[in-house]
Design a protein around this motif. Structure first.
Motif, PDB file in Angstrom:
ATOM      1  N   LYS A 154       0.283  39.822 -13.769  1.00 15.05           N
ATOM      2  CA  LYS A 154       2.373  39.698 -13.694  1.00 15.05           C
ATOM      3  C   LYS A 154       2.560  38.983 -14.442  1.00 15.05           C
ATOM      4  CE  LYS A 154       3.300  43.744 -11.535  1.00 15.05           C
ATOM      5  NZ  LYS A 154       3.570  44.047 -10.246  1.00 15.05           N
ATOM      6  N   LYS A 155       1.845  37.784 -14.263  1.00 16.87           N
ATOM      7  CA  LYS A 155       2.265  36.319 -14.858  1.00 16.87           C
ATOM      8  C   LYS A 155       1.570  36.230 -15.917  1.00 16.87           C
ATOM      9  CE  LYS A 155       2.616  32.701 -10.724  1.00 16.87           C
ATOM     10  NZ  LYS A 155       3.267  32.474 -10.695  1.00 16.87           N
ATOM     11  N   GLU A 156       0.218  36.602 -16.126  1.00 19.90           N
ATOM     12  CA  GLU A 156       0.422  36.576 -17.643  1.00 19.90           C
ATOM     13  C   GLU A 156       1.003  37.786 -18.567  1.00 19.90           C
ATOM     14  OE1 GLU A 156      -3.033  34.930 -18.586  1.00 19.90           O
ATOM     15  OE2 GLU A 156      -2.071  33.637 -16.995  1.00 19.90           O
ATOM     16  N   GLU A 157       1.680  39.008 -18.459  1.00 15.17           N
ATOM     17  CA  GLU A 157       2.059  39.003 -19.014  1.00 15.17           C
ATOM     18  C   GLU A 157       3.285  38.536 -18.623  1.00 15.17           C
ATOM     19  OE1 GLU A 157       3.031  42.801 -16.600  1.00 15.17           O
ATOM     20  OE2 GLU A 157       0.818  43.319 -16.658  1.00 15.17           O
ATOM     21  N   LYS A 160       3.291  36.306 -21.834  1.00 16.52           N
ATOM     22  CA  LYS A 160       2.508  37.283 -23.127  1.00 16.52           C
ATOM     23  C   LYS A 160       3.921  36.728 -23.932  1.00 16.52           C
ATOM     24  CE  LYS A 160      -2.119  38.629 -22.502  1.00 16.52           C
ATOM     25  NZ  LYS A 160      -3.079  40.029 -22.212  1.00 16.52           N
ATOM     26  N   ALA A 161       5.006  37.613 -23.134  1.00 17.20           N
ATOM     27  CA  ALA A 161       6.466  38.019 -23.830  1.00 17.20           C
ATOM     28  C   ALA A 161       7.430  36.642 -23.747  1.00 17.20           C
ATOM     29  CB  ALA A 161       7.070  38.830 -22.656  1.00 17.20           C
ATOM     30  N   GLY A 162       6.531  35.892 -23.854  1.00 15.25           N
ATOM     31  CA  GLY A 162       7.487  34.612 -24.463  1.00 15.25           C
ATOM     32  C   GLY A 162       7.349  33.323 -23.211  1.00 15.25           C
ATOM     33  N   GLN A 163       7.709  33.712 -21.599  1.00 20.17           N
ATOM     34  CA  GLN A 163       8.419  33.622 -20.644  1.00 20.17           C
ATOM     35  C   GLN A 163       8.029  32.538 -19.984  1.00 20.17           C
ATOM     36  OE1 GLN A 163       9.368  35.909 -17.198  1.00 20.17           O
ATOM     37  NE2 GLN A 163       9.758  38.287 -18.970  1.00 20.17           N
ATOM     38  N   GLU A 164       8.170  31.043 -19.591  1.00 25.63           N
ATOM     39  CA  GLU A 164       7.385  29.613 -19.253  1.00 25.63           C
ATOM     40  C   GLU A 164       7.755  30.604 -18.042  1.00 25.63           C
ATOM     41  OE1 GLU A 164       9.942  25.855 -19.327  1.00 25.63           O
ATOM     42  OE2 GLU A 164      10.001  26.250 -21.820  1.00 25.63           O
ATOM     43  N   VAL A 165       6.852  30.426 -17.468  1.00 22.57           N
ATOM     44  CA  VAL A 165       6.286  30.867 -15.877  1.00 22.57           C
ATOM     45  C   VAL A 165       5.778  29.447 -15.275  1.00 22.57           C
ATOM     46  CG1 VAL A 165       4.819  32.278 -14.887  1.00 22.57           C
ATOM     47  CG2 VAL A 165       5.556  33.433 -16.904  1.00 22.57           C
ATOM     48  N   PRO A 166       5.224  29.656 -14.107  1.00 21.98           N
ATOM     49  CA  PRO A 166       4.404  28.319 -13.180  1.00 21.98           C
ATOM     50  C   PRO A 166       3.081  28.901 -12.770  1.00 21.98           C
ATOM     51  CG  PRO A 166       6.238  29.371 -11.993  1.00 21.98           C
ATOM     52  CD  PRO A 166       6.609  29.514 -13.287  1.00 21.98           C
ATOM     53  N   ASP A 167       2.283  28.226 -12.533  1.00 17.78           N
ATOM     54  CA  ASP A 167       1.599  28.712 -12.496  1.00 17.78           C
ATOM     55  C   ASP A 167       1.469  28.644 -10.677  1.00 17.78           C
ATOM     56  OD1 ASP A 167      -0.796  28.920 -14.767  1.00 17.78           O
ATOM     57  OD2 ASP A 167      -0.405  26.522 -14.694  1.00 17.78           O
ATOM     58  N   ALA A 418       8.202  48.787  -8.556  1.00 22.59           N
ATOM     59  CA  ALA A 418       7.664  49.021  -9.830  1.00 22.59           C
ATOM     60  C   ALA A 418       8.094  48.915 -10.723  1.00 22.59           C
ATOM     61  CB  ALA A 418       7.653  50.390  -9.885  1.00 22.59           C
ATOM     62  N   GLN A 419       9.513  48.632 -11.180  1.00 22.56           N
ATOM     63  CA  GLN A 419      10.141  48.659 -11.684  1.00 22.56           C
ATOM     64  C   GLN A 419      11.139  47.879 -12.233  1.00 22.56           C
ATOM     65  OE1 GLN A 419      13.786  51.854  -9.988  1.00 22.56           O
ATOM     66  NE2 GLN A 419      12.888  53.299 -10.239  1.00 22.56           N
ATOM     67  N   THR A 420      11.034  46.883 -11.631  1.00 23.28           N
ATOM     68  CA  THR A 420      11.604  44.892 -12.599  1.00 23.28           C
ATOM     69  C   THR A 420      10.751  44.106 -12.868  1.00 23.28           C
ATOM     70  OG1 THR A 420      13.044  45.750 -10.287  1.00 23.28           O
ATOM     71  CG2 THR A 420      13.016  42.944 -11.090  1.00 23.28           C
ATOM     72  N   GLY A 421      11.738  43.288 -13.665  1.00 23.25           N
ATOM     73  CA  GLY A 421      10.736  42.503 -14.668  1.00 23.25           C
ATOM     74  C   GLY A 421      11.657  41.294 -14.190  1.00 23.25           C
ATOM     75  N   ILE A 422      11.281  40.636 -14.119  1.00 27.35           N
ATOM     76  CA  ILE A 422      11.564  39.425 -13.351  1.00 27.35           C
ATOM     77  C   ILE A 422      12.006  38.594 -15.119  1.00 27.35           C
ATOM     78  CG2 ILE A 422      11.949  36.396 -13.102  1.00 27.35           C
ATOM     79  CD1 ILE A 422      11.238  38.755 -11.070  1.00 27.35           C
TER      80      ILE A 422
END
Length: 422
Positions: A154-157, A160-167, A418-422
């Motif tokens: 999910k972090k990788e997705e 790829k969508a342009g979000q800044e995501v912490p490891d 299942a329906q939610t994105g951050i």
């Protein structure tokens, strides 16, 4: 840690909050804090309705960074906790800045893992996870580790969508009886979350085959690791060799805890030889108490400390098998005392420097050393057999019986995730 003006705390007040009304009497200040960054609810006990209200309030706090929900279900019934936990985790799922969640000292076990698994597999901002003393067991341990593997995807997705995501940088999961049965899953999770910096998995009943899997198929990928604590598991020479193989990969390691892990005479020597290679030049603290390390191991560690570990300031060796007047231990003490004098500064924390108290050393037994060598020769097993054994233990772990708890909120959480994105 957040600035004090941005922290809401009920920490340690031992409140019994069953209903929304019970909580309402204490939550007014939180409602009024638009920029709250940390909430500390630990050390109280919350019922289902109180958790629902708390969740509703937290859901509005978009600036929240840290949620400390440790020890909040003491005295609660088994069928209360899933619904209460679900209410909280559903509410904080979409908080975009929530990096740290602490759920230590809550009795989850296998019967309460569903809302936790659903949250961990989907909360993309997660950076620091504290799950210590939760009674998970190997089956729930597999589910938690698999959730973290799914989180990586999910972090990788999101990236790829342009979000800044912490490891994911911190995983604390000790005193949970994870055992060998969950180590295939944990190794996979760490191979994916290879930017992890702190891992503590103490007192989990992991035996040497599981330790070997965790180290050589998981944490070997974590080349930015700074803190590793695997104390009070079982290494033996097999785990020691695995550790010796991977420890040179951790150039940033600062703290290594392998105390009470049955390294043995040979294991101590093997680890010392690996540390002497000079690939761990930032290592400051080395915990090796109660490991049956003998004078030969201490000699190797003294040599490694002098030439290969220039930053080493603290080594713990009590409970091993050598004498206090051993030449190598005296050399170690002198070396670390000199470093303290030269680099300790004006205010010195004595417990952070030198050799620990050696008040509980064991007598050296040459017969035991010979037995260890014989056992070492007998225990060599092919990689195929090792894998087969671990897979069998994982399958057995997943066959653990569980009480079926009907909980509509758990199902609702899973559907929402299942329906939610951050």
């Amino acid at each position: 840690m957040a600035a004090s003006g941005k922290v809401f705390s009920l920490e340690g007040r031992v409140l019994k909050l069953d209903t929304a009304q019970d909580l309402e009497a204490h939550i007014g200040p939180l409602r009024a804090m638009d920029d709250v960054e940390e909430v500390r609810i630990l050390g109280n006990t919350l019922g289902v309705e109180a958790c629902k209200l708390l969740g509703e309030v937290l859901a509005t706090k978009k600036s929240l960074k840290v949620a400390n929900l440790a020890d909040i279900f003491t005295g609660r019934l088994l069928n209360e906790i899933p619904e209460a936990l679900s209410s909280l985790l559903t509410s904080i799922l979409n908080l975009p800045n929530l990096r740290t969640i602490n759920l230590n000292d809550n009795a989850f076990g296998l019967n309460t893992q569903a809302p936790l698994v659903a949250f961990l597999s989907s909360h993309v901002p997660l950076q620091h996870l504290y799950l210590n003393n939760n009674g998970l067991g190997p089956h729930a341990g597999i589910l938690i580790a698999d959730a973290l593997s799914e989180l990586h995807a999910k972090k990788e997705e999101a990236r790829k969508a342009g979000q800044e995501v912490p490891d994911l940088e911190t995983v604390i999961c000790g005193r949970n009886r994870l055992e060998n049965g969950s180590m295939l899953a944990w190794a996979k999770a760490f191979s994916l979350h290879n930017k992890v910096k702190e891992v503590k998995m103490v007192q989990n009943g992991i035996r040497q085959e599981g330790i070997e899997q965790l180290l050589t198929a998981g944490l070997n990928h974590a080349t930015q690791l700074k803190v590793l604590d695997l104390q009070d598991n079982t290494f033996t020479i097999k785990g020691a060799r695995a550790l010796a193989k991977v420890v040179p990969l951790w150039a940033d390691i600062q703290e290594l805890g392998i105390g009470d892990s049955l390294l043995g005479n040979k294991g101590g020597v093997v680890l010392a030889d690996a540390l002497a290679k000079g690939q761990n030049r930032k290592l400051e603290t080395l915990r090796l108490q109660y490991n049956e390390i003998t004078a030969a191991g201490v000699r190797g560690l003294a040599s490694a400390a002098k030439d290969g570990l220039p930053a080493l300031r603290r080594i713990e060796l009590n409970g091993n098998k050598f004498t206090e007047d051993d030449e190598s231990i005296l050399a170690l003490q002198e070396l670390l005392d000199d470093r303290k004098d030269n680099y300790g500064g004006d205010v010195v924390d004595e417990d952070a420097w030198g050799v620990d108290s050696l008040s509980d050393l064991e007598d050296v037994d040459s017969d035991e050393e010979e037995e260890e060598e014989e056992e070492d020769e007998e225990e060599e097993v092919s990689p195929e057999k090792k894998a087969e054994k671990l897979i069998k233990e994982a399958e057995e772990a997943q066959e653990e019986p569980t009480v079926q708890v009907k909980d509509d909120d758990v199902d609702a959480l899973a559907k929402k995730l299942a329906q939610t994105g951050i």
